[in-house]
Design a protein around this motif. Structure first.
Motif, PDB file in Angstrom:
ATOM      1  N   ILE A 174      -7.179  14.071 -17.073  1.00  0.00           N
ATOM      2  CA  ILE A 174      -7.636  13.057 -18.156  1.00  0.00           C
ATOM      3  C   ILE A 174      -6.528  11.900 -17.861  1.00  0.00           C
ATOM      4  O   ILE A 174      -5.353  12.087 -17.640  1.00  0.00           O
ATOM      5  N   ILE A 175      -7.273  10.852 -17.767  1.00  0.00           N
ATOM      6  CA  ILE A 175      -6.330   9.722 -17.607  1.00  0.00           C
ATOM      7  C   ILE A 175      -6.368   8.644 -18.587  1.00  0.00           C
ATOM      8  O   ILE A 175      -7.564   8.222 -19.344  1.00  0.00           O
ATOM      9  N   GLY A 176      -5.318   8.223 -18.848  1.00  0.00           N
ATOM     10  CA  GLY A 176      -5.063   7.216 -19.945  1.00  0.00           C
ATOM     11  C   GLY A 176      -4.896   5.792 -19.479  1.00  0.00           C
ATOM     12  O   GLY A 176      -4.203   5.599 -18.407  1.00  0.00           O
ATOM     13  N   GLU A 233     -12.048  12.650 -17.314  1.00  0.00           N
ATOM     14  CA  GLU A 233     -12.171  11.861 -18.734  1.00  0.00           C
ATOM     15  C   GLU A 233     -11.234  10.708 -18.710  1.00  0.00           C
ATOM     16  O   GLU A 233     -10.044  10.748 -18.505  1.00  0.00           O
ATOM     17  N   LEU A 234     -11.535   9.654 -19.249  1.00  0.00           N
ATOM     18  CA  LEU A 234     -10.908   8.504 -19.287  1.00  0.00           C
ATOM     19  C   LEU A 234     -10.428   8.160 -20.967  1.00  0.00           C
ATOM     20  O   LEU A 234     -11.562   7.923 -21.634  1.00  0.00           O
ATOM     21  N   ARG A 235      -9.410   7.979 -21.109  1.00  0.00           N
ATOM     22  CA  ARG A 235      -9.138   7.325 -22.526  1.00  0.00           C
ATOM     23  C   ARG A 235      -8.431   6.103 -22.306  1.00  0.00           C
ATOM     24  O   ARG A 235      -7.576   5.809 -21.513  1.00  0.00           O
ATOM     25  N   VAL A 268      -2.333  12.816 -21.934  1.00  0.00           N
ATOM     26  CA  VAL A 268      -2.974  12.468 -20.697  1.00  0.00           C
ATOM     27  C   VAL A 268      -2.363  12.952 -19.515  1.00  0.00           C
ATOM     28  O   VAL A 268      -1.112  13.339 -19.673  1.00  0.00           O
ATOM     29  N   ASP A 269      -3.048  13.208 -18.194  1.00  0.00           N
ATOM     30  CA  ASP A 269      -2.163  13.629 -17.168  1.00  0.00           C
ATOM     31  C   ASP A 269      -1.506  12.539 -16.421  1.00  0.00           C
ATOM     32  O   ASP A 269      -0.749  12.655 -15.646  1.00  0.00           O
ATOM     33  N   LEU A 297      -0.777   7.809 -16.869  1.00  0.00           N
ATOM     34  CA  LEU A 297      -1.055   6.706 -17.495  1.00  0.00           C
ATOM     35  C   LEU A 297      -1.080   5.671 -16.660  1.00  0.00           C
ATOM     36  O   LEU A 297      -0.039   5.418 -15.702  1.00  0.00           O
TER      37      LEU A 297
END
Length: 390
Positions: free
Chosen positions: A5-7, A28-30, A65-66, A68
């Protein structure tokens, strides 16, 4: 199956264009967005609206997230250092990012690394500004060290009389003053680097500015001396390595045939950059995919140009407020053009999208430029003036 998960802090067009690359890779992009209607929100599955200058908001977002990363460089450095100390994987690190946040820090680093800088100084008032102008020669360029972009925070000072008019710029913090460099054109050398130290460059490109805003990019820069191109790539790779950059970095350059290695360093951006939008359709690996791969410490992709030359043309807000109304005409008129829309409301002069055209050979450059300009003009104006006038 566990995928990262990328923030992304910031919900602008750069975050928006990271989304398709993330989807293609299965990530996943947040996004931490400035508001519910900013560019990236409709493009991602998860968007949090919040203030990126508030540490609690940043920490809450980063907790899920993994890695930032950033759509812009304006996040307060002390906040990022607090997150890093708490174990958040911040890429690029605050120690690297400061060189894109503060132009005085950047200039000092370029000097320290022995890379080609314009003459510059930190000045705290009119007297120091005038002294620099007398030494370096008028005109000079006065810049706010932080926060400037697309020509904002930049002022040309033509002589001592105009220096006095800039008194309101001095509010306590030193400003950056530079010689006004006589250059033949502006260039951009882009690289990507992983936390593990692997790095790759793209070809050096020609960046054409209009009123301080990037208007057009030609990749690779035509007629550029191969030794100058290699030196520019080496300078970008050196900066990335020595500053500990991760992700994509753009090094904006002035081409100066009679000085240094043929260029001087202008500014840095530690994120995907307007001068790299051509890579979305014109490179084996586009800058947005490469940025995600880099911040996750994955192997980087090839950066070869598809075709021989690529043109990127920005289109700004104009008479046409309903962009989709121009799509049919633009796509019919220029079927080779690739249209990218940033999902923004239209305001005069606002950067709202770009067009890419790939040419098969160098001889196709004039036609590629005409095609990109034609498609962009139709979108901007909502009509095909070329067809009307033919």
């Amino acid at each position: 199956m566990s995928l990262p998960i990328i923030g992304v802090v910031g919900g602008g067009q750069l975050a928006r264009m990271m989304a398709p690359a993330a989807v293609a890779l299965g990530f996943e992009l947040r996004v931490l967005a400035e508001g519910p209607d900013v560019s990236a929100v409709p493009a991602v599955a998860s968007a949090t609206v919040g203030d990126y200058t508030d540490l609690e908001t940043l920490a809450a977002f980063a907790g899920g997230v993994d890695v930032l990363t950033f759509d812009h460089e304006h996040v307060p450095g002390p906040h990022l250092r607090t997150l890093t100390a708490a174990g958040v994987n911040v890429q690029p690190s605050p120690d690297a990012l400061i060189h894109a946040q503060d132009k005085l820090v950047m200039r000092a680093a370029v000097d320290r690394l022995g890379l080609p800088n314009p003459r510059w100084a930190a000045v705290s008032g009119i007297t120091e500004l005038v002294e620099f102008g007398k030494s370096a020669g008028w005109p000079v360029v006065l810049k706010t060290p932080r926060g400037g972009y697309d020509g904002k925070g930049v002022r040309i000072i033509n002589g001592p009389g105009e220096a006095a008019d800039a008194a309101d710029w001095f509010t306590g913090e030193p400003l950056l003053v530079e010689e006004k460099v006589p250059f033949t054109r502006e260039l951009s050398a882009m690289v990507a680097r992983t936390p593990g130290g692997s790095a790759v460059p793209w070809p050096v490109v020609h960046s054409i500015q209009v009123d301080g805003v990037c208007d057009e990019v030609i990749a690779p820069a035509q007629g550029l001396d191969p030794e100058v191109a290699a030196a520019a790539q080496d300078a970008a790779l050196t900066l990335a390595a020595e500053l500990g950059v991760t992700g994509v970095m753009a090094v904006e350059l002035f081409e100066t045939p009679r000085r240094g290695p043929g260029f001087l360093i202008n500014e840095l951006a530690m994120r995907p950059h307007n001068s790299g939008h051509w890579t979305m359709d014109g490179s084996v690996t586009g800058q947005f995919e490469q940025h995600l791969r880099a911040v996750l410490d994955l192997p980087l992709g090839a950066t070869d140009v598809l075709g021989s030359v690529v043109v990127m043309k920005n289109y700004l807000g104009g008479a046409n407020t309903d962009l989709f109304s121009g799509y049919a005409q633009a796509l019919a008129a220029e079927p080779a053009a690739k249209i990218h829309n940033y999902g923004k409301s239209v305001r005069p002069g606002r950067k709202i999208g770009h067009v890419n055209v790939v040419g098969r050979s160098a001889a196709d450059l004039p036609g590629a430029r005409r095609s990109a300009e034609h498609a962009a003009a139709i979108l901007r104006d909502g009509r095909d003036s070329q067809k009307e006038n033919s």
